[in-house]
Motif scaffolding. Sequence first.
Motif, PDB file in Angstrom:
ATOM      1  N   LYS A   1      30.517  29.664  37.922  1.00 38.17           N
ATOM      2  CA  LYS A   1      29.434  30.564  38.340  1.00 38.17           C
ATOM      3  C   LYS A   1      29.686  31.988  37.842  1.00 38.17           C
ATOM      4  N   ILE A   2      30.920  32.449  38.000  1.00 37.58           N
ATOM      5  CA  ILE A   2      31.241  33.813  37.583  1.00 37.58           C
ATOM      6  C   ILE A   2      31.185  33.931  36.062  1.00 37.58           C
ATOM      7  N   LYS A   3      31.681  32.926  35.355  1.00 36.49           N
ATOM      8  CA  LYS A   3      31.643  32.961  33.886  1.00 36.49           C
ATOM      9  C   LYS A   3      30.211  32.981  33.366  1.00 36.49           C
TER      10      LYS A   3
ATOM     11  N   GLN B   1      42.717  36.151  32.732  1.00 37.50           N
ATOM     12  CA  GLN B   1      42.729  35.910  31.290  1.00 37.50           C
ATOM     13  C   GLN B   1      41.333  35.861  30.690  1.00 37.50           C
ATOM     14  N   GLU B   2      40.378  35.401  31.488  1.00 34.59           N
ATOM     15  CA  GLU B   2      38.992  35.326  31.011  1.00 34.59           C
ATOM     16  C   GLU B   2      38.285  36.681  31.113  1.00 34.59           C
ATOM     17  N   GLY B   3      38.975  37.690  31.620  1.00 37.60           N
ATOM     18  CA  GLY B   3      38.370  39.020  31.742  1.00 37.60           C
ATOM     19  C   GLY B   3      37.293  39.096  32.802  1.00 37.60           C
ATOM     20  N   LEU B   4      37.462  38.315  33.867  1.00 36.00           N
ATOM     21  CA  LEU B   4      36.423  38.226  34.888  1.00 36.00           C
ATOM     22  C   LEU B   4      36.678  39.103  36.109  1.00 36.00           C
TER      23      LEU B   4
ATOM     24  N   LYS C   1      34.474  41.557  37.528  1.00 38.97           N
ATOM     25  CA  LYS C   1      34.244  42.529  36.456  1.00 38.97           C
ATOM     26  C   LYS C   1      32.773  42.924  36.409  1.00 38.97           C
ATOM     27  N   GLY C   2      32.528  44.227  36.377  1.00 36.81           N
ATOM     28  CA  GLY C   2      31.159  44.719  36.318  1.00 36.81           C
ATOM     29  C   GLY C   2      30.421  44.672  37.636  1.00 36.81           C
TER      30      GLY C   2
END
Length: 380
Positions: A103-105, A126-129, A298-299
């Motif tokens: 969901k977040i990705k 690692q995914e920058g989330l 993130k964001g």
Amino acid sequence: MAVTIMLALSACGEKKEEASSEAAPAATSEAASTATSEAAPATSEAAPAATSEAAAAAPAGGELNIYNWGNYTNPKLIEKFEKENNVKVTVTDYDSNDIALAKIKAGGHGFDIVVPSSNFVPIFIQEGLLEETKPNTMSNFKNMDPRWVDVEFDKGRNYTVPWQWGTTGITVNTKAYQGDVNTWAILFDTPAELKGKVNVVPEMSDVIAAALAFKGFDPKCNGNKDELMQVRDLLMKAKPDWISMDYGNVEKYAKEDLMAGMNWNGASMRARLQNDKIVYGYPKEGIAVWMDNVSVIKGAKNLENAKKFQNFIMDPENAALISDFAKYANGIVGSDKFLDPAFATAPEINLPEGQKTFIMPACAPEVTELHTAIWTELTK
């Protein structure tokens, strides 16, 4: 009592039902592994939709959108945060780390906070989330138990703060079964008295790790194909003896719709408080220890409110509210002063002397692929 589980987690690094309070258990840790957190069925996956009307009605302090495991958030905690910060909080549920990650990705969700288990935190990072919110600089960080600071999944706590932690073991109703409850054989070589009465929480890492431990294999991200084939055969043979693979089981255990199964310690305690025939078993073959962690996405639109929430739950009184609802420990020093003293001595909290524990790290993609193949076959 042996060394506390928290010491074990500290050395190694380090899912949700209906819940209430807790202190750290005691145990001997032999390895490292975390299960996903305990979860109740998610009531919603859709992100909160902000309308102009809702925005107009929002308090001066703004909003905060939390994405957390189902039936895992104390309404009193949310009410207190809203009142103290003049913020409108919306909580949306999920029932697995995989669902939350996907969901977040995907983006477009509108959430500010997510609560991944320790073995998923490195993936989110690692995914920058996740936002690097530096909880270690917040005013309430001084309350975090030092043993939870330099954890492998977030060294020094630059991204996350503890929500709750616990173990993945066995729930058994002694009305149906009076034999040994401290073994994964309850699931994988089910006694005749329990066949057709067993539930298994549908968490891939928990189930495969338990099966590996039962076979005497390394439960932590095992990529040995021969051993995994044996685990696959074990699971496929065992499944017909289960009645379900479900999260929402506190009431089902309490009402005796279920008589045994893989479960989390807090959920098992909640069931026992409603039915005194229920016990929590600690499989001698080894059990997973896990921690769920409050992280800022993130964001995040409501970044400052999300940071306030991270700091807020590191206050001992607020951490106690979390534990009081869900019956898991929280990793904040002093929270025990605000909890029922019976919590610290509950059998679901205190591990047997010499109990084997493991904390699951984030597995390599090739290992995850092998486990997923087994899981897909098991759950279809």
